[in-house]
Design a protein around this motif. Structure first.
Motif, PDB file in Angstrom:
ATOM      1  N   GLY A   1      -8.690   4.850  -1.138  1.00 42.61           N
ATOM      2  CA  GLY A   1      -7.610   5.106  -1.128  1.00 42.61           C
ATOM      3  C   GLY A   1      -7.479   6.729  -1.849  1.00 42.61           C
TER       4      GLY A   1
ATOM      5  N   ARG B   1      -3.441   6.887  -3.114  1.00 39.88           N
ATOM      6  CA  ARG B   1      -2.800   5.878  -2.611  1.00 39.88           C
ATOM      7  C   ARG B   1      -2.645   6.053  -1.141  1.00 39.88           C
ATOM      8  NH1 ARG B   1       2.392   2.538  -4.926  1.00 39.88           N
ATOM      9  NH2 ARG B   1       1.777   0.680  -3.849  1.00 39.88           N
TER      10      ARG B   1
ATOM     11  N   ASP C   1       4.749   2.148   0.611  1.00 33.89           N
ATOM     12  CA  ASP C   1       5.357   1.724   1.912  1.00 33.89           C
ATOM     13  C   ASP C   1       6.545   0.757   2.026  1.00 33.89           C
ATOM     14  OD1 ASP C   1       5.420   1.185   5.023  1.00 33.89           O
ATOM     15  OD2 ASP C   1       3.535   2.361   4.978  1.00 33.89           O
TER      16      ASP C   1
ATOM     17  N   GLY D   1       0.987  -1.306   0.107  1.00 36.39           N
ATOM     18  CA  GLY D   1      -0.136   0.009   0.156  1.00 36.39           C
ATOM     19  C   GLY D   1       0.856   1.145   0.051  1.00 36.39           C
TER      20      GLY D   1
ATOM     21  N   LYS E   1       2.546   5.199   4.882  1.00 32.14           N
ATOM     22  CA  LYS E   1       1.877   5.761   6.157  1.00 32.14           C
ATOM     23  C   LYS E   1       2.710   6.829   6.524  1.00 32.14           C
ATOM     24  CE  LYS E   1       2.731   4.537  10.655  1.00 32.14           C
ATOM     25  NZ  LYS E   1       3.204   5.518  11.424  1.00 32.14           N
TER      26      LYS E   1
ATOM     27  N   GLU F   1       6.305  -1.574   5.212  1.00 33.70           N
ATOM     28  CA  GLU F   1       5.448  -2.685   4.845  1.00 33.70           C
ATOM     29  C   GLU F   1       5.951  -3.677   4.139  1.00 33.70           C
ATOM     30  OE1 GLU F   1       1.828  -2.115   2.384  1.00 33.70           O
ATOM     31  OE2 GLU F   1       0.800  -3.892   3.322  1.00 33.70           O
TER      32      GLU F   1
ATOM     33  N   PRO G   1      -3.167   4.979   2.445  1.00 36.49           N
ATOM     34  CA  PRO G   1      -3.486   3.755   3.020  1.00 36.49           C
ATOM     35  C   PRO G   1      -4.580   3.968   4.012  1.00 36.49           C
ATOM     36  CG  PRO G   1      -1.398   4.484   4.033  1.00 36.49           C
ATOM     37  CD  PRO G   1      -1.780   5.546   3.080  1.00 36.49           C
TER      38      PRO G   1
ATOM     39  N   GLU H   1      -2.043  -2.154   6.483  1.00 35.02           N
ATOM     40  CA  GLU H   1      -3.629  -2.465   6.274  1.00 35.02           C
ATOM     41  C   GLU H   1      -3.738  -4.019   5.976  1.00 35.02           C
ATOM     42  OE1 GLU H   1      -3.227  -0.668   2.173  1.00 35.02           O
ATOM     43  OE2 GLU H   1      -5.080   0.747   2.538  1.00 35.02           O
TER      44      GLU H   1
END
Ligand code: UD1
Length: 419
Positions: free
Chosen positions: A69, A43, A233, A19, A22, A236, A45, A401
């Protein structure tokens, strides 16, 4: 409070879509306060930290619309006081200070408290605002900023533990509408700082040098609305690569930016994994033999502190003795005691963890303490014997997410128990 149950012992295989970042989205959303024009951010999140930021913007008077999003924000008329009951939920709320000061020459925001990863001061942010001509006061738990006008200045933002990421963002946002030129020295070089600078430039700001230690901002009289897509990210993506390392046959992270993952990819290769990449994906395979690691967290482009806990989980079951040194947040080792409950052998000495790999961990009830520590517990549970019960998962939902659903799509067996 929700908890999750990880049934250990499965192997992961397949691809997972990453995603939007953040840590990029939070200051970028705050930056929309700098203009009356409409901003469209893509985009973004779906995370609780993002929800808090949008709530703060709404309470400051912004019109906010959100659909799959994409967030549209118009900050036509704004207030300068951010409400305590929401601000206290998220430390990154401090990034509304810069834009409020920049546009309204005033801001009142609650002082963030410490958090489990240590005392997290904002002295460098405040030093920067003062250098631009603001008066800074702390009263009744609030930070009060006021200025007749803001004047460009030369500001060094390097602190005892290195540069400050949100501090660099805050000073950029405060200075884009100041008179004259601001020179930030000791600036953070993180990709999220570049992303914020690119959004500000799209709004009409004059910024050069983002991504280096020296950023120059030439003040402009006003900014206009702009569209922007948030970068992927990298934390992530790194977390799913470690999931692949810990429990994967072959795992690919897609819609990512391999260039932002340099230090993580190098560390995984040094540990003996095979990694390959395309322009927007990275694949990890378990081929090769494992080697223990010596890693030290550092500001970008060094090894990220936000990946330290996940690597501790991985190293806990790898042959040999690894050493992990935390230089950015020296107290950020809350995951160690929980990993030990699962059978890990780790000696903690100040800001250094010495990890003696064991053959297997075993499932246990454990407590999530902060965002990345919680992710580390999920990763450790994947190959462990039995079931790991992770409590307080709201920490994970702050920054990942649907991590449970994404891991299940790769073959994991994770249940979320709603309370
Ligand atoms: C951001 C990230 C966080 C990441 C961190 C370091 C967001 C929302 N969060 O946090 O995930 O772990 O960067 O990569 O983007 N410091 C001071 N005085 C200050 C500010 C910071 O001493 O005024 C210290 C901190 O205590 C820490 C170090 O500087 O030891 C780095 O902190 P900083 O880069 O500011 O972290 P954040 O921007 O809050």
């Amino acid at each position: 409070m929700d908890k999750i149950l990880v049934h250990g012992g499965v192997r992961l295989e397949g691809a997972v879509r990453i995603g939007g970042s953040k840590n990029s989205a939070l200051p970028i959303l705050a930056a929309t306060l700098l203009t009356k024009g409409k901003c469209v951010i893509d985009r973004v999140p779906d995370l609780s930290d993002i929800h808090y930021m949008l709530t703060i913007l709404g309470r400051l008077g912004c019109e906010v619309e959100r659909a799959s999003g994409v967030v549209q924000i118009r900050a036509e008329k704004i207030l300068t006081e951010a409400p305590y009951e929401i601000v206290r939920k998220m430390r990154a709320s401090v990034c509304v200070l810069g834009p409020l000061l920049g546009r309204e020459k005033a801001a009142k925001v609650s002082l963030p408290g410490g958090c489990v990863i240590g005392d997290r001061p904002i002295d460098l942010h405040l030093k920067g605002f003062e250098a631009l001509g603001a008066t800074v006061m702390v009263k009744g738990g609030d930070i009060l900023l006021e200025a007749k006008k803001l004047q460009g200045a030369r500001i060094n933002l390097r602190g005892r533990h290195g540069p400050t990421v949100l501090g660099t963002g805050n000073i950029m946002m405060a200075s884009v509408l100041a008179e004259g030129t601001t020179d930030i020295e000791g600036a953070a070089e993180e990709p999220e700082v570049i992303d914020l600078a690119n959004f500000l430039i799209a709004m009409g700001a004059k910024i050069s040098g983002a991504g280096t230690q020296h950023i120059q901002i030439e003040g402009v009289p006003e900014l206009h609305g702009a569209n922007h897509t948030v970068i992927p990210d990298r934390i992530e993506a790194g977390t799913f690569l470690v999931a692949g390392a810990i429990a994967g046959n072959r795992v690919t992270v897609t819609r990512t930016e391999p260039k932002h993952l340099g230090a993580v990819i190098t560390a995984l290769k040094n540990a003996g994994f095979e990694l390959s990449h395309t322009s927007d994906s990275v694949t990890i395979s378990p081929n090769g033999s494992r080697r223990p690691l010596h890693i030290e967290t550092l500001p970008y482009p060094g090894f990220p502190t936000d990946m330290q806990a996940q690597f501790c989980a991985m190293l806990a079951t790898m042959d040999g003795t690894s050493v992990v040194t935390e230089t950015v947040f020296p107290q950020r080792f809350m995951h160690v005691s929980e990993l030990k409950r699962m059978g890990a052998s780790i000696d903690l000495n100040n800001h250094r963890a010495t990890i003696h790999g064991v053959e297997r961990l075993s499932g246990a009830p454990v407590m999530a303490s902060d965002l990345r520590a919680s992710a580390a517990l999920v990763l450790a549970a994947l190959p462990a014997d039995g079931i790991t019960e992770i409590n307080r998962v709201y920490h994970i939902d702050r920054g990942y997410e649907a991590i449970d659903e994404k891991l299940n799509a790769l073959g994991a067996h994770i249940e979320r128990v709603k309370s």
